[in-house]
Design an enzyme around this catalytic site. Structure first.
Site, PDB file in Angstrom:
ATOM      1  N   GLY A  38      14.609  -7.937  -5.189  1.00 26.39           N
ATOM      2  CA  GLY A  38      13.461  -8.784  -5.477  1.00 26.39           C
ATOM      3  C   GLY A  38      12.356  -7.967  -6.114  1.00 26.39           C
ATOM      4  O   GLY A  38      12.306  -6.742  -5.946  1.00 26.39           O
ATOM      5  N   LEU A  59      10.690  -1.441  -3.606  1.00 25.87           N
ATOM      6  CA  LEU A  59      10.720  -0.607  -4.807  1.00 25.87           C
ATOM      7  C   LEU A  59       9.395   0.116  -5.040  1.00 25.87           C
ATOM      8  O   LEU A  59       9.353   1.112  -5.754  1.00 25.87           O
ATOM      9  CB  LEU A  59      11.069  -1.460  -6.037  1.00 25.87           C
ATOM     10  CG  LEU A  59      12.493  -2.040  -6.070  1.00 25.87           C
ATOM     11  CD1 LEU A  59      12.667  -2.959  -7.268  1.00 25.87           C
ATOM     12  CD2 LEU A  59      13.535  -0.922  -6.089  1.00 25.87           C
ATOM     13  N   GLN A  73       4.093  -5.824  -8.678  1.00 28.71           N
ATOM     14  CA  GLN A  73       4.822  -4.549  -8.764  1.00 28.71           C
ATOM     15  C   GLN A  73       5.020  -4.080 -10.201  1.00 28.71           C
ATOM     16  O   GLN A  73       5.443  -2.943 -10.421  1.00 28.71           O
ATOM     17  CB  GLN A  73       6.183  -4.678  -8.076  1.00 28.71           C
ATOM     18  CG  GLN A  73       6.047  -4.843  -6.568  1.00 28.71           C
ATOM     19  CD  GLN A  73       7.401  -4.977  -5.919  1.00 28.71           C
ATOM     20  OE1 GLN A  73       7.994  -6.037  -5.943  1.00 28.71           O
ATOM     21  NE2 GLN A  73       7.912  -3.892  -5.356  1.00 28.71           N
ATOM     22  N   HIS A  78       4.222 -10.023  -1.058  1.00 29.22           N
ATOM     23  CA  HIS A  78       3.675  -9.272  -2.207  1.00 29.22           C
ATOM     24  C   HIS A  78       2.682 -10.121  -2.995  1.00 29.22           C
ATOM     25  O   HIS A  78       1.625  -9.634  -3.409  1.00 29.22           O
ATOM     26  CB  HIS A  78       4.794  -8.889  -3.173  1.00 29.22           C
ATOM     27  CG  HIS A  78       5.415  -7.547  -2.933  1.00 29.22           C
ATOM     28  ND1 HIS A  78       4.697  -6.370  -2.923  1.00 29.22           N
ATOM     29  CD2 HIS A  78       6.697  -7.191  -2.707  1.00 29.22           C
ATOM     30  CE1 HIS A  78       5.526  -5.349  -2.705  1.00 29.22           C
ATOM     31  NE2 HIS A  78       6.743  -5.818  -2.565  1.00 29.22           N
TER      32      HIS A  78
END
Ligand SMILES: [Zn+2]
Length: 185
Positions: A45, A108, A50, A153
């Site tokens: 994901g 990540l 990000q 997020h």
């Protein structure tokens, strides 16, 4: 096009994403680039924050996770979670199931860090697609966990916020170092 992935310490990860009202060419290109970036990074994901954009947009693909099962209903009908990937979701709203479990998670934006995270076993997400359709996704297993991680997020919430106090203490110096390395100069 592969985009650089923002790491912990960059304040954009703490910024709540803006609702996407109009899906224009820019949003479509961003979503396509996010899928490519997620796949190249072997992620399941990725949220817009990000890749440096504070928008309510996330992409998910759990089809590569062989050892962790997912179930999925799309608009009430059972579908194969793996062949329904990747998902591209705009403005997702999450409803959590009551039961929770503990499983290992990573991000990540936090390379090399994993920890047990308690999350709901099942969720319902209402969102829009890039085509403008409203969708309702009912999920359990890995897909449910990924949806919770990504919607967090989009609201500026990170997986370290979901760790136990003891885990956070154990990771404190590594997190501090990472935050310092990636803070704006
Ligand atoms: Zn993440």
């Amino acid at each position: 096009m592969k985009l650089p992935i923002v790491r912990y310490g960059d304040p954009i990860l703490r910024t709540k994403g803006k609702r996407i009202v109009t899906v224009d060419a820019r949003v479509r290109e961003l979503a396509a680039n996010m899928i490519e970036t997620m796949h190249l990074a072997n992620g399941i994901g990725l949220a817009a924050q990000q890749v440096g954009e504070a928008l309510q947009l996330t992409v998910i693909d759990v089809s590569g996770a062989e050892d962790q099962e997912s179930t999925m209903k799309l608009n009430g009908a059972e579908v194969d979670a793996k062949t329904s990937m990747p998902l591209q979701l705009l403005n997702p709203e999450l409803t959590l199931g009551r039961e929770t479990d503990l499983a290992i998670g990573g991000c990540l934006s936090f390379p090399g860090i994993t920890a047990d995270i308690r999350r709901a076993i099942s969720v319902v997400v209402r969102a829009q697609t890039l085509e403008g359709a409203a969708v309702e996704i009912e999920a359990s297993g890995l897909l449910a966990r990924a949806l919770q991680h990504e919607v967090d997020h989009l609201n500026g919430i990170l997986f370290i916020d979901r760790m136990s106090a003891a885990t956070k203490v154990a990771l404190r110096s590594r997190l501090k170092r990472m935050q310092k390395e990636n803070a704006p100069h």
